[in-house]
Scaffold this active site. Structure first.
Site, mmCIF file in Angstrom:
data_model
loop_
_atom_site.group_PDB
_atom_site.id
_atom_site.type_symbol
_atom_site.label_atom_id
_atom_site.label_comp_id
_atom_site.label_asym_id
_atom_site.label_seq_id
_atom_site.Cartn_x
_atom_site.Cartn_y
_atom_site.Cartn_z
ATOM 1 N N VAL A 1 0.863 -1.189 0.000
ATOM 2 C CA VAL A 1 0.000 0.000 0.000
ATOM 3 C C VAL A 1 0.894 1.231 0.000
ATOM 4 C CG1 VAL A 1 -1.725 1.308 1.302
ATOM 5 C CG2 VAL A 1 -1.785 -1.202 1.322
ATOM 6 N N ARG B 1 -2.087 12.747 1.042
ATOM 7 C CA ARG B 1 -3.111 13.522 1.779
ATOM 8 C C ARG B 1 -4.120 14.215 0.865
ATOM 9 N NH1 ARG B 1 -0.267 10.647 4.123
ATOM 10 N NH2 ARG B 1 0.806 11.024 6.087
ATOM 11 N N ARG B 2 -4.540 13.467 -0.164
ATOM 12 C CA ARG B 2 -5.653 13.967 -0.993
ATOM 13 C C ARG B 2 -6.784 12.954 -0.981
ATOM 14 N NH1 ARG B 2 -3.132 15.482 -6.773
ATOM 15 N NH2 ARG B 2 -1.168 16.434 -6.087
ATOM 16 N N GLY B 3 -6.687 11.990 -0.061
ATOM 17 C CA GLY B 3 -7.776 11.018 0.041
ATOM 18 C C GLY B 3 -7.599 9.791 -0.837
ATOM 19 N N LEU C 1 -5.576 7.100 -0.365
ATOM 20 C CA LEU C 1 -5.619 5.866 0.429
ATOM 21 C C LEU C 1 -7.065 5.535 0.798
ATOM 22 C CD1 LEU C 1 -4.288 3.530 1.952
ATOM 23 C CD2 LEU C 1 -4.193 5.012 3.961
ATOM 24 N N TYR D 1 -4.584 2.831 9.919
ATOM 25 C CA TYR D 1 -5.658 1.932 9.477
ATOM 26 C C TYR D 1 -6.882 1.838 10.392
ATOM 27 C CZ TYR D 1 -2.454 0.524 5.818
ATOM 28 O OH TYR D 1 -1.624 0.537 4.732
ATOM 29 N N PHE E 1 4.069 -9.314 5.724
ATOM 30 C CA PHE E 1 3.796 -9.520 4.295
ATOM 31 C C PHE E 1 3.318 -8.242 3.627
ATOM 32 C CE2 PHE E 1 0.162 -11.257 6.802
ATOM 33 C CZ PHE E 1 -0.827 -10.366 6.439
HETATM 34 C C1 LIG Z 1 0.116 5.983 4.280
HETATM 35 C C2 LIG Z 1 -0.233 6.504 2.900
HETATM 36 C C3 LIG Z 1 -0.572 5.324 1.980
HETATM 37 C C4 LIG Z 1 -1.447 7.423 3.048
HETATM 38 O O1 LIG Z 1 -1.906 7.785 1.762
HETATM 39 P P1 LIG Z 1 -2.710 9.149 1.515
HETATM 40 O O2 LIG Z 1 -3.292 9.044 0.153
HETATM 41 O O3 LIG Z 1 -1.840 10.281 1.829
HETATM 42 O O4 LIG Z 1 -3.850 9.029 2.611
HETATM 43 P P2 LIG Z 1 -5.260 9.788 2.566
HETATM 44 O O5 LIG Z 1 -5.072 11.173 1.969
HETATM 45 O O6 LIG Z 1 -6.295 8.937 1.941
HETATM 46 O O7 LIG Z 1 -5.515 9.892 4.098
HETATM 47 C C5 LIG Z 1 -6.592 9.266 4.694
HETATM 48 C C6 LIG Z 1 -6.601 9.601 6.155
HETATM 49 O O8 LIG Z 1 -5.501 8.986 6.812
HETATM 50 C C7 LIG Z 1 -4.679 9.958 7.445
HETATM 51 N N1 LIG Z 1 -3.323 9.470 7.263
HETATM 52 C C8 LIG Z 1 -2.797 9.006 6.146
HETATM 53 N N2 LIG Z 1 -1.529 8.623 6.352
HETATM 54 C C9 LIG Z 1 -1.264 8.857 7.642
HETATM 55 C C10 LIG Z 1 -0.124 8.673 8.450
HETATM 56 N N3 LIG Z 1 1.003 8.177 7.937
HETATM 57 N N4 LIG Z 1 -0.215 9.030 9.738
HETATM 58 C C11 LIG Z 1 -1.365 9.546 10.235
HETATM 59 N N5 LIG Z 1 -2.477 9.726 9.520
HETATM 60 C C12 LIG Z 1 -2.415 9.403 8.234
HETATM 61 C C13 LIG Z 1 -4.992 11.234 6.731
HETATM 62 O O9 LIG Z 1 -4.719 12.324 7.557
HETATM 63 C C14 LIG Z 1 -6.474 11.063 6.431
HETATM 64 O O10 LIG Z 1 -7.241 11.302 7.569
HETATM 65 P P3 LIG Z 1 -8.826 11.668 7.464
HETATM 66 O O11 LIG Z 1 -9.472 10.668 6.542
HETATM 67 O O12 LIG Z 1 -9.289 11.547 8.870
HETATM 68 O O13 LIG Z 1 -8.874 13.050 6.893
HETATM 69 C C15 LIG Z 1 0.907 7.325 2.285
HETATM 70 O O14 LIG Z 1 1.234 8.366 3.154
HETATM 71 C C16 LIG Z 1 2.164 6.496 2.038
HETATM 72 O O15 LIG Z 1 2.315 5.932 0.966
HETATM 73 N N6 LIG Z 1 3.062 6.435 3.043
HETATM 74 C C17 LIG Z 1 4.323 5.716 2.918
HETATM 75 C C18 LIG Z 1 4.142 4.232 2.670
HETATM 76 C C19 LIG Z 1 3.306 3.589 3.717
HETATM 77 O O16 LIG Z 1 3.484 3.811 4.895
HETATM 78 N N7 LIG Z 1 2.373 2.766 3.262
HETATM 79 C C20 LIG Z 1 1.532 1.969 4.139
HETATM 80 C C21 LIG Z 1 2.159 0.633 4.278
HETATM 81 S S1 LIG Z 1 1.377 -0.331 5.504
#
Ligand SMILES: CC(C)(COP(=O)(O)OP(=O)(O)OC[C@H]1O[C@@H](n2cnc3c(N)ncnc32)[C@H](O)[C@@H]1OP(=O)(O)O)[C@@H](O)C(=O)NCCC(=O)NCCS
Length: 405
Positions: A82, A90-92, A94, A123, A405
Site C-alpha cells: 500500500v 493527503r488527498r484522500g 488511500l 488503518y 507480508f
Molecule cells: C500511508 C499513505 C498510503 C497514506 O496515503 P494518503 O493518500 O496520503 O492518505 P489519505 O489522503 O487517503 O488519508 C486518509 C486519512 O488517513 C490519514 N493518514 C494518512 N496517512 C497517515 C499517516 N502516515 N499518519 C497519520 N495519519 C495518516 C490522513 O490524515 C487522512 O485522515 P482523514 O481521513 O481523517 O482526513 C501514504 O502516506 C504512504 O504511501 N506512506 C508511505 C508508505 C506507507 O506507509 N504505506 C503503508 C504501508 S502499511
C-alpha cells in the site's frame, strides 16, 4: 479526479507497487520482480490510483487462509504493498483505495482482512484493530546463558534451499494450524519469500542460512538467519539476525535458540517478530539483558462480522450481545448476539458497545475486553458484560504472525 481500478497488466502492477517501493529507497520494481510476485498474487487484486493517466499509488491483497482461535482457517485478504507517491499524499487516495478494496473483499466473501501497518495511526479509521503484538530481542551473546539444567535435544545441520523446501514446511504447518494469526503457505510462498535470497533484500548482511534441528532424524525446528559480520579493534562484532525461528516442541524451540545464541564471532543475536509469549524470556538466565521490545503485530479487520465471529470457536457456550459501530463498512453495524459459537443479528439489549476495530483487537485473543475497556475502547452496557465476553473469547494460544507480508 483520481481513478481507482485494478491493474490490467504486469507493467501496471509494477507502477502501482512503486507507490510503496519509493519509500524503501529502492529502484522501481522490475519485470523480474513482477514475475516473481505474481507467483503468489492475483493480478486483479492490485489496485492502482491513476491521475490523468499516470499511476501514483497502489494497494494489493494476497488471498490467504488464516488460523483463528480453535484452529479453523478463514479466508483472509492479506493487505500489502500500500503506498501513495509523495506528490499525491493527503488527498484522500488511500481512503478511496481502502473503499474499493474492502468492497471487493466483502464481495469475494472473505470474512477477514489483515495487514502489517507501517505506522499505527493509519488503518484504525478503516476498521482495522491491533490484533496481535510481537516481541523483539537484541541478545548480547555474553548474556546468552540459559538457566541451569536445560539440555539441548537433537542435532542441527545446514541444508540448501531445495532441502529446506521439504523439511521446513511441515514444522511451520504444525505451528500454523494451532496459532491464531498464522496463515497457510503454498510451496511458491516458501520459494519466493522464505527460501529465495535476492541481494537487494540482504540489507548489508550475508546470505541466508537454513539450519534444521532434527530429533531422532525427524525435523522439529528450524532457523533462517543471516550474519552481519563486523570487526572492531578487539575482534569480531558480528550480529546474527534471526529471520524465522520455529519449532514444533518446546525442547526443539529451546535447542534451536541455543544453537543460534552460541554461534562464534557473534556479539549480538537480533530477532524481531517473536511471539509475545516467547519462551526466551523464561529460558535466559538474565532476560532483561536480551533487551526485549514490544511492538504492534497483525492488524485485523472483520469484513463480515457475522461470518468472522461464527468462524472461530469459543472457550464456553455462554451468550453475549455486542452493539457494533462500523462507519466504513456499515453492513456490519448493529447488534450481534453470540450464542453457542454462532453469531446472529438481534434486537435484544446489548452487553457491550464497541467499534468494529476494537472487536478485531479481541477477535484473535490478542487483547481482553477488560483491557480494551480500561483503554476506553469498550463500553459495558449491562453488568457483567465484559466478564461474559472475556469468558467466551479467552484464547488457548497467544496470536502470532511470524512474517511481515
Ligand atoms: C500511508 C499513505 C498510503 C497514506 O496515503 P494518503 O493518500 O496520503 O492518505 P489519505 O489522503 O487517503 O488519508 C486518509 C486519512 O488517513 C490519514 N493518514 C494518512 N496517512 C497517515 C499517516 N502516515 N499518519 C497519520 N495519519 C495518516 C490522513 O490524515 C487522512 O485522515 P482523514 O481521513 O481523517 O482526513 C501514504 O502516506 C504512504 O504511501 N506512506 C508511505 C508508505 C506507507 O506507509 N504505506 C503503508 C504501508 S502499511
Amino acid at each position: 479526479m483520481i481513478e481507482i481500478r485494478p491493474v490490467a497488466s504486469a507493467e501496471e502492477l509494477r507502477q502501482a507497487a512503486n507507490g510503496i517501493v519509493h519509500y524503501f529507497g529502492r529502484d522501481a520494481p522490475t519485470e523480474e520482480w513482477a514475475e516473481r510476485w505474481l507467483r503468489n498474487f492475483e493480478l486483479g487484486r492490485m489496485l492502482a490510483a491513476i491521475d490523468d493517466g499516470a499511476i501514483v499509488g497502489g494497494a494489493g491483497a494476497f488471498g490467504l487462509r488464516m488460523t483463528v482461535p480453535g484452529g479453523a482457517q478463514l479466508g483472509t485478504a492479506g493487505v500489502t504493498v500500500v503506498g501513495v507517491l509523495p506528490t499525491h499524499r493527503r488527498r484522500g487516495i488511500l481512503r478511496s483505495m481502502m473503499r474499493v478494496q474492502l468492497d471487493d473483499i466483502h464481495e469475494r466473501g472473505e470474512p477477514l482482512a489483515a495487514l502489517w501497518a507501517s505506522e499505527e495511526t493509519i488503518y484504525g479509521r478503516y476498521g482495522y484493530g491491533l490484533a496481535s503484538l510481537v516481541l523483539g530481542f537484541e541478545i548480547p551473546r555474553v548474556w546468552g546463558a540459559y538457566r541451569e539444567g536445560l539440555e539441548s535435544v537433537g542435532s542441527v545441520r545446514f541444508v540448501d534451499a531445495e532441502t529446506a523446501a521439504k523439511v521446513m514446511p511441515p514444522v511451520y504447518d504444525a505451528v500454523q494450524r494451532t496459532t491464531p494469526g498464522m496463515h497457510e503457505r503454498a510451496p511458491s510462498w516458501w520459494e519466493i519469500r522464505q527460501l529465495s535470497d535476492p541481494p537487494e533484500f540482504r540489507f548489508g548482511g550475508g546470505p541466508k542460512h537454513f539450519a534444521v534441528l532434527e530429533v531422532d532424524g525427524a525435523p522439529q525446528a528450524y532457523a533462517i538467519y543471516r550474519l552481519h559480520t563486523g570487526f572492531g579493534n578487539l575482534g569480531p562484532e558480528t550480529t546474527l539476525r534471526a529471520l524465522e525461528v520455529l519449532g514444533s516442541t518446546p525442547e526443539a524451540i529451546r535447542s534451536i535458540w541455543r544453537f543460534l545464541i552460541d554461534v562464534d564471532w557473534t556479539q549480538t543475536i537480533s530477532a524481531g517478530c517473536q511471539p509475545l509469549d516467547s519462551p526466551l524470556f523464561l529460558l535466559l538466565a538474565r532476560p532483561n539483558f536480551s533487551k526485549p521490545t514490544i511492538g504492534d503485530g497483525l492488524w485485523v479487520r472483520l469484513v463480515d462480522v457475522g461470518a468472522a465471529l461464527s468462524g472461530r470457536s469459543y472457550a464456553e457456550d455462554g451468550r453475549v450481545v455486542c452493539d457494533v459501530r462500523d462507519e466504513f463498512c456499515p453492513w456490519n453495524a448493529g447488534r450481534w448476539q453470540l450464542e453457542g459459537g454462532e453469531a446472529s443479528r438481534t434486537d435484544d439489549e446489548a452487553d457491550l458497545a464497541l467499534d468494529v476495530a476494537d472487536l478485531a483487537s479481541a477477535y484473535l485473543g490478542g487483547f481482553t475486553f477488560r483491557a480494551l475497556a480500561r483503554a476506553g475502547r469498550v463500553e459495558e452496557l449491562r453488568d457483567g458484560g465484559i466478564d461474559r465476553a472475556d469468558a467466551l473469547f479467552r484464547p488457548d494460544v497467544v496470536p502470532w504472525c511470524p512474517e511481515i507480508f
